[in-house]
Design an enzyme around this catalytic site. Structure first.
Site, short mmCIF file in Angstrom:
data_model
loop_
_atom_site.label_atom_id
_atom_site.label_comp_id
_atom_site.label_asym_id
_atom_site.label_seq_id
_atom_site.Cartn_x
_atom_site.Cartn_y
_atom_site.Cartn_z
N GLY A 63 -9.67 63.59 65.57
CA GLY A 63 -8.55 62.82 66.13
C GLY A 63 -8.65 62.85 67.64
N LYS A 65 -13.42 65.76 57.91
CA LYS A 65 -13.49 65.82 56.45
C LYS A 65 -13.51 64.47 55.74
CE LYS A 65 -8.58 66.88 55.63
NZ LYS A 65 -7.68 67.73 54.85
N ASN A 103 -4.45 61.35 61.92
CA ASN A 103 -3.10 60.90 62.28
C ASN A 103 -3.17 59.99 63.51
OD1 ASN A 103 -2.05 62.40 60.22
ND2 ASN A 103 -0.71 63.64 61.49
N ALA A 124 -1.07 56.15 64.99
CA ALA A 124 -0.01 56.23 66.01
C ALA A 124 0.37 54.82 66.44
CB ALA A 124 -0.48 57.07 67.19
N GLY A 174 3.75 53.90 68.42
CA GLY A 174 4.57 53.74 69.62
C GLY A 174 3.78 53.82 70.90
N GLY A 175 3.01 54.91 71.08
CA GLY A 175 2.19 55.02 72.28
C GLY A 175 2.15 56.42 72.84
N GLU A 225 11.50 54.95 73.94
CA GLU A 225 11.75 55.48 72.59
C GLU A 225 12.87 56.50 72.65
OE1 GLU A 225 7.99 56.86 71.05
OE2 GLU A 225 7.15 54.86 71.01
N HIS A 282 10.49 61.54 60.71
CA HIS A 282 10.72 60.32 61.48
C HIS A 282 11.87 59.58 60.81
CE1 HIS A 282 10.13 56.57 63.60
NE2 HIS A 282 9.21 57.14 64.34
N ARG A 292 15.09 62.21 67.68
CA ARG A 292 14.75 62.04 66.27
C ARG A 292 15.48 62.93 65.28
NH1 ARG A 292 8.40 61.22 66.39
NH2 ARG A 292 8.76 59.27 67.49
N HIS A 294 6.89 63.59 59.37
CA HIS A 294 6.08 62.85 60.35
C HIS A 294 5.22 63.76 61.22
CE1 HIS A 294 5.17 59.53 63.04
NE2 HIS A 294 5.65 60.20 64.07
N ARG A 325 10.12 67.60 68.75
CA ARG A 325 9.24 66.89 69.69
C ARG A 325 9.87 65.59 70.19
NH1 ARG A 325 5.13 62.72 68.93
NH2 ARG A 325 5.76 62.70 66.75
N SER A 342 3.13 63.66 71.73
CA SER A 342 2.11 64.37 70.98
C SER A 342 0.70 63.99 71.43
CB SER A 342 2.30 64.07 69.50
OG SER A 342 1.21 64.47 68.78
N LEU A 343 0.47 62.69 71.58
CA LEU A 343 -0.85 62.25 72.05
C LEU A 343 -1.09 62.82 73.44
CD1 LEU A 343 -0.66 58.52 70.83
CD2 LEU A 343 -2.00 60.35 69.80
P1 FAD Z 1 -5.48 64.11 63.95
O1 FAD Z 1 -5.51 62.85 64.70
O2 FAD Z 1 -4.66 64.16 62.74
O3 FAD Z 1 -6.98 64.49 63.57
C1 FAD Z 1 -7.24 65.59 62.74
C2 FAD Z 1 -8.68 65.54 62.32
O4 FAD Z 1 -9.05 66.74 61.67
C3 FAD Z 1 -8.99 64.44 61.33
O5 FAD Z 1 -10.21 63.86 61.72
C4 FAD Z 1 -9.16 65.16 60.01
O6 FAD Z 1 -9.99 64.52 59.09
C5 FAD Z 1 -9.78 66.45 60.50
N1 FAD Z 1 -9.65 67.60 59.60
C6 FAD Z 1 -8.51 68.15 59.12
N2 FAD Z 1 -8.80 69.21 58.35
C7 FAD Z 1 -10.15 69.34 58.34
C8 FAD Z 1 -11.05 70.23 57.71
N3 FAD Z 1 -10.64 71.22 56.91
N4 FAD Z 1 -12.37 70.07 57.93
C9 FAD Z 1 -12.83 69.07 58.70
N5 FAD Z 1 -12.02 68.19 59.31
C10 FAD Z 1 -10.70 68.32 59.13
N6 FAD Z 1 2.31 60.58 68.50
C11 FAD Z 1 2.51 60.04 69.72
O7 FAD Z 1 2.44 60.73 70.74
N7 FAD Z 1 2.79 58.70 69.83
C12 FAD Z 1 2.89 57.88 68.76
O8 FAD Z 1 3.11 56.69 68.90
C13 FAD Z 1 2.70 58.44 67.46
N8 FAD Z 1 2.81 57.67 66.35
C14 FAD Z 1 2.49 58.21 65.13
C15 FAD Z 1 2.50 57.41 64.00
C16 FAD Z 1 2.11 57.91 62.78
C17 FAD Z 1 2.12 57.02 61.55
C18 FAD Z 1 1.72 59.26 62.67
C19 FAD Z 1 1.28 59.84 61.36
C20 FAD Z 1 1.75 60.09 63.79
C21 FAD Z 1 2.13 59.58 65.02
N9 FAD Z 1 2.14 60.37 66.16
C22 FAD Z 1 2.37 59.82 67.39
C23 FAD Z 1 1.67 61.76 66.11
C24 FAD Z 1 0.21 61.79 66.58
O9 FAD Z 1 -0.46 60.66 66.08
C25 FAD Z 1 -0.50 63.03 66.11
O10 FAD Z 1 0.25 64.17 66.37
C26 FAD Z 1 -1.84 63.15 66.83
O11 FAD Z 1 -2.58 61.97 66.67
C27 FAD Z 1 -2.61 64.34 66.30
O12 FAD Z 1 -3.89 64.30 66.84
P2 FAD Z 1 -4.91 65.45 66.45
O13 FAD Z 1 -6.19 65.12 67.13
O14 FAD Z 1 -4.29 66.75 66.70
O15 FAD Z 1 -5.06 65.33 64.86
C1 SIN Z 2 6.73 55.99 66.70
O1 SIN Z 2 6.01 55.08 67.08
O2 SIN Z 2 7.91 55.86 66.39
C2 SIN Z 2 6.12 57.33 66.59
C3 SIN Z 2 6.05 57.94 67.92
C4 SIN Z 2 5.78 59.39 67.80
O3 SIN Z 2 5.69 59.94 66.71
O4 SIN Z 2 5.66 60.02 68.86
#
Ligand code: FAD
Ligand code: SIN
Length: 521
Positions: free
Chosen positions: A13, A34, A41, A45, A47-48, A113, A241, A288, A349, A384, A389-390
């Site tokens: 991610g 995996k 996740n 995403a 919103g931004g 937001e 959410h 939220r 969420h 949060r 989060s991003l």
């Molecule tokens: P992820 O992006 O979830 O990546 C995790 C990675 O780890 C994946 O590639 C997965 O396959 C891998 N993985 C997991 N377990 C294993 C394993 N055992 N072995 C190998 N690989 C594994 N946040 C914001 O700030 N703004 C937004 O607008 C927003 N909108 C969102 C909308 C949705 C629908 C969702 C679900 C979340 C949203 N969030 C948003 C939250 C944000 O997207 C996440 O918190 C953030 O992207 C997490 O990034 P990450 O790199 O930590 O994990």
């Molecule tokens: C959203 O777009 O409402 C999600 C934003 C977030 O989870 O930070």
């Protein structure tokens, strides 16, 4: 197979990819994930990403909004650090090829937001995460120092426990030497030895029956670290959410971004009445936890299955330009948002808690960093703030990188690690044992450990989960390792941690609302 690398990154991610691109300038990188490379996740995403961008906004305002949303439990030093460094990290995303929408004057179009006092969300239509994920993956593909292994599942991190030493949560100097990883294409478990390991495994949405998270979100990283006796924190703060699309049978739930409420969308009950001002003066744009609880309360008191998001009064052209993905999704289901209100319901969420890290993303285990949603940095406190989060992921990926490269020269690969021993295990013939247990975990968590909790419900959840834990440990010891079996094991662990931390906290605060410790809903 035995593989050696300077940096092992688990997860593709925003957090894992951002770290990988930087670390690859200083050493060899093995990035494992995996599922498909882009499945995360991050990809969903909408919103931004929040950042202080123009002179009307200020660091202090973003800090105050974050702390306010976090119900007083944020670490102020970390909040200030993330907000201060965040703008430069977002600029780096742009340099790496991420596009964010601009207004006709050529300035970035900043959205608002819930909980934000200012417009500060950079976005690419309503598919910001997809845009970031693919911009980063393009750079990753071009980098000769990065090897990506997809469909490659990390089972457990390797520590001195695997050399026969007794390790407890009180042991000083627990050290990570890499991870055992299952190649899910051929069923072989490899030993990956690394000087530095980075956990970037994201969230744990699938511990609940209803979540916006894709199926990869099973809390693997947190569970791996907990099993290795690393420390975790704040697991009771599970964010729901307020507005996922009410579309029974669809799993994961489709998100209706909070930015729509920032654009003027208003929450109403089925009889068309606004209700949010009964709960908070900020109405539909309150933080939220407050909005999700208010919706939950309205649904329960009225006996309704969902509430409505009214967009009928909004500018149609602007709406379609900004939210094309959501517009198309609704239209595909026969909901024209300018004719009908959109049915919405809260869904799990985000997990605020996770692996405890310091300001350089170091976990309590040596040579192991944790970044992104699996980490608990102190930024979010009890709830949060939207789109933080991003931001947190890129700020901590950078800090982890800076620290990791400063210590890399003194790190060595540990050679005498035994390979995985699968002796005496047999194939699982009854997948039902796994799939049914997973459903049971999800039902237990949704029914007893959801938006509103009580001591009785938590106790009941704990007792039920214990049965599943014991059954699954037996299965794990006897059967050939599969991704599904490990994910179930991890989900049970996450459920246990959420319940245990929830039982410990004797108050209602932020996302942890207990009927025994009442405060205003
Ligand atoms: P992820 O992006 O979830 O990546 C995790 C990675 O780890 C994946 O590639 C997965 O396959 C891998 N993985 C997991 N377990 C294993 C394993 N055992 N072995 C190998 N690989 C594994 N946040 C914001 O700030 N703004 C937004 O607008 C927003 N909108 C969102 C909308 C949705 C629908 C969702 C679900 C979340 C949203 N969030 C948003 C939250 C944000 O997207 C996440 O918190 C953030 O992207 C997490 O990034 P990450 O790199 O930590 O994990
Ligand atoms: C959203 O777009 O409402 C999600 C934003 C977030 O989870 O930070």
């Amino acid at each position: 197979m035995r593989i050696k690398t300077d940096f092992l990154i688990i997860g593709s991610g925003i957090a894992g990819l951002s770290f990988a691109l930087k670390a690859a300038e200083k050493g060899t990188v093995m990035l494992i994930t995996k599922s498909n490379q882009d499945e995360s996740n991050t990809k969903y995403a909408q919103g931004g990403i929040a950042a202080v961008w123009h002179s009307k906004d200020s660091i202090e305002q973003h800090v105050a909004d974050t702390i306010n949303a976090g119900a007083g439990l944020c670490d102020e030093k970390i909040v200030r650090m993330v907000v201060t460094e965040g703008t430069d990290r977002v600029k780096e995303l742009i340099e790496l090829g991420t596009r964010f929408d601009k207004n006709p004057n050529g300035e970035y179009d900043l959205a608002k937001e819930g909980g934000h006092s200012e417009n500060r969300i950079l976005h690419y239509k309503d598919v910001t995460g997809y845009e970031i994920e693919h911009a980063l993956l393009k750079q990753i593909a071009a980098h000769k120092n990065i090897q990506v292994y997809d469909h490659y599942y990390s089972i457990d991190i390797i520590t001195q426990h695997h050399l026969g030493e007794v390790v407890t949560s009180q042991t000083q100097g627990i050290t990570c030497f890499g991870a055992y990883a299952l190649n899910t294409k051929n069923g072989v478990i490899d030993t990956v030895l690394a000087k530095i390991t980075v956990m970037a495994t994201g969230g744990a949405g699938h511990v609940y029956a209803t979540t916006t998270n894709p199926v990869i979100a099973t809390g693997d990283g947190i569970a791996m670290v907990y099993r290795a006796k690393g420390h975790v924190k704040d697991m009771e703060f599970v964010q729901f959410h307020p507005t996922s699309l009410y579309n029974p049978g669809e799993n994961p739930s489709f998100l209706i971004t909070e930015a729509i409420r920032g654009f003027g969308g208003v929450l109403k009950t089925l009889d068309g009445r606004e209700f949010m001002h009964k709960y908070d003066s900020r109405g539909s744009l309150a933080p939220r936890d407050i909005v999700a609880r208010a919706i939950d309360n309205e649904m329960k008191t009225r006996g309704d299955d969902y509430v409505l998001l009214d967009c009928r009064h909004l500018d149609r052209k602007g709406f379609i330009e900004h939210f094309p993905n959501i517009y198309n999704k609704c239209m595909g289901l026969g909901i024209d948002p300018f004719v009908k209100m959109i049915p919405v319901i809260p869904a799990q969420h985000y997990l605020c808690g996770g692996i405890i890290v310091n300001e350089y993303a170091q976990s309590t285990i040596d040579n192991l960093y944790a970044i992104g949603e699996c980490a608990c940095t102190g930024l979010h406190g009890a709830n949060r703030l939207a789109s933080n989060s991003l931001l947190e992921a890129v700020v901590f990926a950078h800090r982890a990188y800076e620290h990791a490269i400063s210590v890399l020269p003194e790190k060595k690969i540990k050679e005498n690690i035994p390979d995985w021993n699968a002796e005496g295990t047999e194939q699982t013939e009854e997948m039902i044992l796994i799939t049914q247990s997973q459903k049971e975990v999800q039902q237990i968590m949704s029914n007893y450990v959801g938006i509103v909790r009580s001591e009785l419900r938590l106790k009941r959840a704990f007792d039920r989960l214990e049965i599943l834990f014991n059954e699954n440990e037996r299965l794990y010891d006897e059967k050939v390792i599969t991704r599904k079996l490990c994910e179930l094991r991890n989900l049970i662990c996450i459920g246990y941690l959420v319940i245990k931390h929830a039982m410990r906290r004797k108050e209602s605060v932020g996302l942890h609302y207990m009927v025994n410790y009442k405060k205003k809903i």
